[in-house]
Scaffold this motif. Structure first.
Motif, PDB file in Angstrom:
ATOM      1  N   VAL A 292       0.768  -1.361   0.108  1.00 52.30           N
ATOM      2  CA  VAL A 292       0.106  -0.025  -0.006  1.00 52.30           C
ATOM      3  C   VAL A 292       0.878   1.199  -0.047  1.00 52.30           C
ATOM      4  N   ALA A 293       0.589   2.082  -0.881  1.00 57.60           N
ATOM      5  CA  ALA A 293       1.376   3.539  -0.790  1.00 57.60           C
ATOM      6  C   ALA A 293       0.326   4.573  -0.740  1.00 57.60           C
ATOM      7  N   GLU A 294       0.534   5.674   0.039  1.00 60.29           N
ATOM      8  CA  GLU A 294      -0.070   7.055  -0.035  1.00 60.29           C
ATOM      9  C   GLU A 294       0.752   7.966  -0.820  1.00 60.29           C
ATOM     10  N   THR A 295       0.227   8.613  -1.645  1.00 61.58           N
ATOM     11  CA  THR A 295       0.892   9.333  -2.426  1.00 61.58           C
ATOM     12  C   THR A 295       0.346  10.901  -2.501  1.00 61.58           C
ATOM     13  N   TYR A 296       1.129  11.986  -2.590  1.00 57.84           N
ATOM     14  CA  TYR A 296       0.565  13.097  -2.444  1.00 57.84           C
ATOM     15  C   TYR A 296       0.848  13.612  -3.790  1.00 57.84           C
ATOM     16  N   ASP A 297       0.058  14.191  -4.675  1.00 55.29           N
ATOM     17  CA  ASP A 297       0.289  14.751  -5.827  1.00 55.29           C
ATOM     18  C   ASP A 297       0.023  16.283  -5.852  1.00 55.29           C
ATOM     19  N   ARG A 298       0.996  17.098  -5.937  1.00 54.64           N
ATOM     20  CA  ARG A 298       0.608  18.476  -5.987  1.00 54.64           C
ATOM     21  C   ARG A 298       0.968  19.109  -7.538  1.00 54.64           C
ATOM     22  N   GLY A 299       1.295  18.218  -8.243  1.00 55.66           N
ATOM     23  CA  GLY A 299       1.674  18.422  -9.728  1.00 55.66           C
ATOM     24  C   GLY A 299       3.287  18.779  -9.808  1.00 55.66           C
ATOM     25  N   ASN A 300       3.756  19.026 -10.969  1.00 55.12           N
ATOM     26  CA  ASN A 300       5.111  19.062 -11.205  1.00 55.12           C
ATOM     27  C   ASN A 300       5.458  20.643 -11.181  1.00 55.12           C
ATOM     28  N   GLY A 301       6.697  20.865 -10.952  1.00 53.66           N
ATOM     29  CA  GLY A 301       7.340  22.022 -10.851  1.00 53.66           C
ATOM     30  C   GLY A 301       8.612  22.627 -11.412  1.00 53.66           C
ATOM     31  N   ALA A 302       9.101  23.937 -11.374  1.00 52.84           N
ATOM     32  CA  ALA A 302      10.460  24.162 -11.914  1.00 52.84           C
ATOM     33  C   ALA A 302      11.037  25.380 -11.116  1.00 52.84           C
ATOM     34  N   THR A 303      12.228  25.334 -11.018  1.00 50.95           N
ATOM     35  CA  THR A 303      13.078  26.062 -10.285  1.00 50.95           C
ATOM     36  C   THR A 303      14.295  26.814 -11.297  1.00 50.95           C
ATOM     37  N   ILE A 304      14.868  28.056 -10.679  1.00 42.56           N
ATOM     38  CA  ILE A 304      16.074  28.493 -11.682  1.00 42.56           C
ATOM     39  C   ILE A 304      16.905  29.227 -10.495  1.00 42.56           C
ATOM     40  N   LEU A 305      18.027  29.193 -10.983  1.00 48.93           N
ATOM     41  CA  LEU A 305      19.173  29.673 -10.440  1.00 48.93           C
ATOM     42  C   LEU A 305      19.521  31.064 -11.350  1.00 48.93           C
ATOM     43  N   LEU A 306      19.285  32.102 -10.843  1.00 45.73           N
ATOM     44  CA  LEU A 306      19.833  33.220 -11.556  1.00 45.73           C
ATOM     45  C   LEU A 306      21.165  33.852 -11.210  1.00 45.73           C
ATOM     46  N   TYR A 307      22.044  34.072 -11.876  1.00 44.53           N
ATOM     47  CA  TYR A 307      23.458  34.180 -11.673  1.00 44.53           C
ATOM     48  C   TYR A 307      24.026  35.100 -12.526  1.00 44.53           C
ATOM     49  N   ASP A 308      24.965  35.944 -12.024  1.00 46.57           N
ATOM     50  CA  ASP A 308      25.713  37.049 -12.709  1.00 46.57           C
ATOM     51  C   ASP A 308      27.118  36.821 -12.626  1.00 46.57           C
ATOM     52  N   PRO A 309      27.706  36.117 -13.700  1.00 44.15           N
ATOM     53  CA  PRO A 309      29.223  35.659 -13.495  1.00 44.15           C
ATOM     54  C   PRO A 309      30.200  36.886 -13.344  1.00 44.15           C
ATOM     55  N   ASP A 310      29.793  38.058 -13.923  1.00 41.45           N
ATOM     56  CA  ASP A 310      30.556  39.166 -14.030  1.00 41.45           C
ATOM     57  C   ASP A 310      30.980  39.554 -12.517  1.00 41.45           C
ATOM     58  N   ARG A 311      29.761  39.749 -11.849  1.00 43.21           N
ATOM     59  CA  ARG A 311      29.893  40.243 -10.233  1.00 43.21           C
ATOM     60  C   ARG A 311      29.807  39.143  -9.462  1.00 43.21           C
ATOM     61  N   ARG A 312      29.636  37.747  -9.849  1.00 41.17           N
ATOM     62  CA  ARG A 312      29.731  36.682  -9.212  1.00 41.17           C
ATOM     63  C   ARG A 312      28.861  36.773  -8.067  1.00 41.17           C
ATOM     64  N   THR A 313      27.447  36.934  -8.428  1.00 42.44           N
ATOM     65  CA  THR A 313      26.526  36.955  -7.545  1.00 42.44           C
ATOM     66  C   THR A 313      25.341  36.028  -8.082  1.00 42.44           C
ATOM     67  N   VAL A 314      24.417  35.721  -7.210  1.00 38.70           N
ATOM     68  CA  VAL A 314      23.312  34.919  -7.580  1.00 38.70           C
ATOM     69  C   VAL A 314      21.876  35.870  -6.684  1.00 38.70           C
ATOM     70  N   LEU A 315      20.788  35.522  -7.506  1.00 40.33           N
ATOM     71  CA  LEU A 315      19.481  36.295  -7.039  1.00 40.33           C
ATOM     72  C   LEU A 315      18.623  35.145  -6.490  1.00 40.33           C
ATOM     73  N   LEU A 316      18.330  35.284  -5.248  1.00 41.57           N
ATOM     74  CA  LEU A 316      17.396  34.282  -4.565  1.00 41.57           C
ATOM     75  C   LEU A 316      16.227  35.155  -4.119  1.00 41.57           C
ATOM     76  N   THR A 317      15.324  34.360  -3.264  1.00 38.57           N
ATOM     77  CA  THR A 317      13.951  34.853  -2.876  1.00 38.57           C
ATOM     78  C   THR A 317      13.937  34.559  -1.403  1.00 38.57           C
ATOM     79  N   ARG A 318      13.319  35.075  -0.617  1.00 34.94           N
ATOM     80  CA  ARG A 318      13.032  35.013   0.680  1.00 34.94           C
ATOM     81  C   ARG A 318      11.475  35.098   1.080  1.00 34.94           C
ATOM     82  N   GLN A 319      10.838  34.175   1.606  1.00 36.01           N
ATOM     83  CA  GLN A 319       9.181  34.162   1.985  1.00 36.01           C
ATOM     84  C   GLN A 319       9.073  33.119   3.074  1.00 36.01           C
ATOM     85  N   PHE A 320       7.951  33.389   3.711  1.00 38.38           N
ATOM     86  CA  PHE A 320       7.576  32.374   4.644  1.00 38.38           C
ATOM     87  C   PHE A 320       7.055  31.231   4.154  1.00 38.38           C
ATOM     88  N   ARG A 321       7.467  30.018   4.836  1.00 37.22           N
ATOM     89  CA  ARG A 321       6.648  28.860   4.349  1.00 37.22           C
ATOM     90  C   ARG A 321       6.264  28.021   5.625  1.00 37.22           C
TER      91      ARG A 321
END
Length: 226
Positions: A61-90
């Motif tokens: 027996v298996a219980e499965t939670y199906d929330r659909g599929n998703g996507a994520t992305i790392l935004l980066y600036d190689p010249d300034r050697r930075t990344v752009l992230l988000t912050r939110q309440f979970r």
């Protein structure tokens, strides 16, 4: 039941049929699918049989939670050697011992009815305010395969002042309140496991360090290992 014979609030029916008839693995037979809940996402209990090493069929027996599929992305600036992230309440992490529930993450979202590239472009501009040009597909990963069906499509892309369209922050009419956080890449790496505890973000940062835009040396594909 809602989601089975009667449409749920997203207009879906037949949610109790998912998995029936699967035959890609001859060592697994799906016998019954029970719909336990169909809110925004779907919880199912599935009874199936799996053939063991000696050929006997074992009921499981298996219980499965199906929330659909998703996507994520790392935004980066190689010249300034930075990344752009988000912050939110979970809330789920807040209720599971995270101090304040505020997570640093790569921009991400569910595909809904879009293909992965369209979805991540949408999420990037909604959450960070940046409209991405060229996308690099990194990999696709099942994040919690013991119980959650979700597959996440991972991407990376450059950002710069020229890609900015607005301040970001998410969609107010969906209750989103997202801060956009720019970090030095080395600072972000140093925060893995302390300030950054989100799996998809850690995976993309490590990819960027090992094989991506901040890798100090690319592996030689022609070199033979011994």
């Amino acid at each position: 039941m809602l989601g089975a014979d009667e449409p749920d609030h997203r207009g879906r029916t037949g949610l109790h049929l998912t998995g029936l008839g699967l035959d890609r693995n001859p060592g697994v037979i799906v016998d019954e699918v029970e719909l336990l809940a169909a809110g925004w996402h779907v919880l199912r209990r599935t009874r199936f049989r799996e053939r063991d090493a000696v050929g006997s069929w074992i009921a499981k027996v298996a219980e499965t939670y199906d929330r659909g599929n998703g996507a994520t992305i790392l935004l980066y600036d190689p010249d300034r050697r930075t990344v752009l992230l988000t912050r939110q309440f979970r809330y789920p992490v807040y209720v599971n011992d995270h101090p304040d529930g505020m997570l640093l993450e790569t921009a991400a979202g569910l595909l809904d009815d879009d293909d992965p590239e369209t979805a991540i472009r949408r999420e990037a501009v909604e959450e960070t305010g940046h409209e991405i040009a060229d996308l690099e597909h990194v990999f696709d990963v099942y994040m919690s395969p013991g119980s959650v069906t979700e597959r996440i499509h991972f991407y990376a892309a450059r950002y710069s002042p020229e890609t900015a369209r607005h301040a970001g922050g998410g969609l107010a009419d969906e209750g989103e309140h997202i801060d956009v956080i720019e970090l030095g890449f080395d600072d972000a790496l140093a925060q893995i496991g302390t300030g950054i505890v989100d799996a998809k973000t850690i995976m993309l940062l490590q990819w960027a360090a090992l094989r991506g835009p901040f890798a100090s040396a690319k592996p030689d594909a022609t070199r033979q290992t011994r």
